[in-house]
Design a protein around this motif. Structure first.
Motif, PDB file in Angstrom:
ATOM      1  N   UNK A   1      75.112  76.450   3.228  1.00 15.05           N
ATOM      2  CA  UNK A   1      74.756  75.116   4.383  1.00 15.05           C
ATOM      3  C   UNK A   1      76.235  74.675   5.239  1.00 15.05           C
ATOM      4  N   UNK A   2      76.815  74.801   5.243  1.00 13.65           N
ATOM      5  CA  UNK A   2      78.103  75.476   5.742  1.00 13.65           C
ATOM      6  C   UNK A   2      78.271  75.987   7.004  1.00 13.65           C
ATOM      7  N   UNK A   3      77.690  77.481   6.254  1.00 18.14           N
ATOM      8  CA  UNK A   3      77.695  77.953   7.152  1.00 18.14           C
ATOM      9  C   UNK A   3      76.656  78.735   8.162  1.00 18.14           C
ATOM     10  N   UNK A   4      75.311  77.908   7.737  1.00 17.50           N
ATOM     11  CA  UNK A   4      74.343  77.558   8.767  1.00 17.50           C
ATOM     12  C   UNK A   4      74.517  76.928   9.812  1.00 17.50           C
ATOM     13  N   UNK A   5      75.727  75.711   9.635  1.00 15.34           N
ATOM     14  CA  UNK A   5      75.524  74.835  10.744  1.00 15.34           C
ATOM     15  C   UNK A   5      77.213  75.097  11.179  1.00 15.34           C
ATOM     16  N   UNK A   6      78.168  76.174  11.702  1.00 16.07           N
ATOM     17  CA  UNK A   6      79.223  77.394  11.555  1.00 16.07           C
ATOM     18  C   UNK A   6      78.364  78.288  12.959  1.00 16.07           C
ATOM     19  N   UNK A   7      77.263  78.399  12.564  1.00 15.29           N
ATOM     20  CA  UNK A   7      76.583  78.896  12.972  1.00 15.29           C
ATOM     21  C   UNK A   7      75.276  78.699  14.100  1.00 15.29           C
ATOM     22  N   UNK A   8      74.752  77.750  13.699  1.00 12.04           N
ATOM     23  CA  UNK A   8      73.655  76.828  15.523  1.00 12.04           C
ATOM     24  C   UNK A   8      74.528  76.098  16.196  1.00 12.04           C
ATOM     25  N   UNK A   9      75.417  75.700  15.593  1.00 14.59           N
ATOM     26  CA  UNK A   9      76.186  74.058  16.518  1.00 14.59           C
ATOM     27  C   UNK A   9      77.074  75.150  17.516  1.00 14.59           C
ATOM     28  N   UNK A  10      77.788  75.714  17.496  1.00 14.45           N
ATOM     29  CA  UNK A  10      78.286  76.777  17.961  1.00 14.45           C
ATOM     30  C   UNK A  10      77.372  77.250  19.547  1.00 14.45           C
ATOM     31  N   UNK A  11      76.640  77.553  18.597  1.00 16.51           N
ATOM     32  CA  UNK A  11      75.328  78.315  19.432  1.00 16.51           C
ATOM     33  C   UNK A  11      74.583  77.268  20.097  1.00 16.51           C
ATOM     34  N   UNK A  12      74.086  76.983  20.317  1.00 15.96           N
ATOM     35  CA  UNK A  12      73.945  75.694  21.020  1.00 15.96           C
ATOM     36  C   UNK A  12      74.940  75.966  22.373  1.00 15.96           C
TER      37      UNK A  12
END
Length: 359
Positions: free
Chosen positions: A107-118
């Motif tokens: 789940x943490x990896x998902x946030x590390x990918x999605x938030x900087x991408x946005x």
């Protein structure tokens, strides 16, 4: 596995360095995920959480009543009665935390990918094409979570104490595919322009051998997944012979013959040994040809040297894990370093992209 990628020539050097560094961080986290998954598998912790809560699962149990509820759920599955009956709440908590950390890390990896991408998209720092690719990676990561639950659910069957090997291999393969795709993208962003290599026969042969070797390496890793899923690594713990034989006597005991490759523990372990040895020899051929190709640049030569060290370490880890009868630390390190070796192999291929650029 991708073999080419359009260079991000419209990015500034600073943006390329920032974005590729972020993707390298994600790859490092994926290696951590693979390591934690290995520990979870080897300690039998994967079945300790009986429900899948993608969002609320971020929060661990915070009360004694919640611990009791989860333990009661675990007591309903065969693994508890066949392996852990009577080990109490404290024993359940030990295996629970390994699986919870595994899911939390995902789940943490998902946030590390999605938030900087946005943030990168809002700031206009990446192209639409790259943004779409990275968003697809996020979707694939979410799908990997679903595959993980699909795998875990197979361990709840009657008289079962572990997940199905095929589903384990599917989960591992999906993780490695995502890892390879993100890593290749990071390479292409950091080094968008290939080194120009003369198309000598040695350079072309090195590239062809590298392409063949990465296919062989991926096959070896998949065979390793079946070795882990069937617990075949505990059957023969000598090297290079297996119970005094080069080929185990009961290699072909199942019919039809192909079932031995996936179910027969003797055959599964032998196949993984054989494929690992062939992979090491194939990498040796890549090094022999590549290091003699004087028309390749220093970056490619350094990549070959790194590959040589990586395959020696991984082969030694495999033998060590076998001889020590698969301790948790060795099994987890061996599984993780397989992904490291795959990453180095991808780096070699990336360095050879420009082999055909100059006639």
């Amino acid at each position: 596995m991708p073999t080419s990628s359009p260079p991000q020539t419209d990015m500034t050097p600073a943006h390329r360095k920032l974005i590729s560094g972020w993707l390298f961080l994600l790859c490092f986290m994926l290696l951590g995920m693979i390591a934690i998954g290995g520990v979870t598998r080897l300690t039998g912790s994967g079945l300790s959480i009986m429900d899948w809560q993608p969002v609320s699962g971020f929060i661990p149990p915070l009360s004694h009543a919640e611990w009791e509820r989860l333990f009661a759920l675990y007591q309903t599955i065969p693994q508890y009665h066949l392996q852990h009956e009577g080990f109490g709440l404290e024993g359940f908590q030990r295996i629970f935390w390994a699986e919870w950390i595994h899911r939390f890390w995902g789940r943490l990896m998902g946030l590390v990918l999605l938030l900087p991408l946005i943030w990168f998209v809002v700031r206009g720092m990446i192209t639409r094409r790259l943004a779409l690719r990275l968003f697809i990676f996020f979707i694939l990561g979410a799908l990997q979570g679903a595959i993980g639950w699909f795998m875990v659910a197979s361990g709840f069957r009657p008289n079962s104490t572990a997940v199905e090997p095929v589903r384990l291999v599917l989960h591992l393969s999906a993780a490695l595919l995502l890892y390879g795709a993100i890593l290749w993208t990071a390479f292409s962003i950091r080094w968008p322009t290939p080194e120009r290599h003369a198309a000598s026969s040695a350079a072309r042969l090195a590239k062809r051998l590298a392409c063949f070797t990465i296919v062989l390496l991926c096959t070896t890793i998949i065979a390793g997944g079946f070795t882990a899923g069937t617990h075949a690594g505990f059957l023969f713990n000598t090297f290079p012979l297996m119970d005094g034989h080069l080929i185990p006597t009961d290699y072909a005991q199942l019919s039809p013959f192909w079932m031995n490759w996936f179910i027969n523990k003797a055959a599964v372990q032998f196949d993984h040994r054989l494929l690992a040895t062939l992979t090491a020899l194939s990498i040796g051929a890549v090094l022999l040809v590549g290091l003699k190709a004087t028309d390749l640049g220093s970056k490619a030569h350094n990549a070959f040297i790194l590959l040589g060290w990586a395959v020696v370490i991984q082969y030694a880890l495999g033998v060590t894990t076998l001889l020590l009868v698969v301790p948790v630390w060795a099994g987890a390190v061996h599984q993780t370093f397989a992904a490291v070796l795959l990453g180095v192999m991808l780096y070699v291929l990336h360095c050879l992209r420009g082999t055909k650029a100059v006639a």
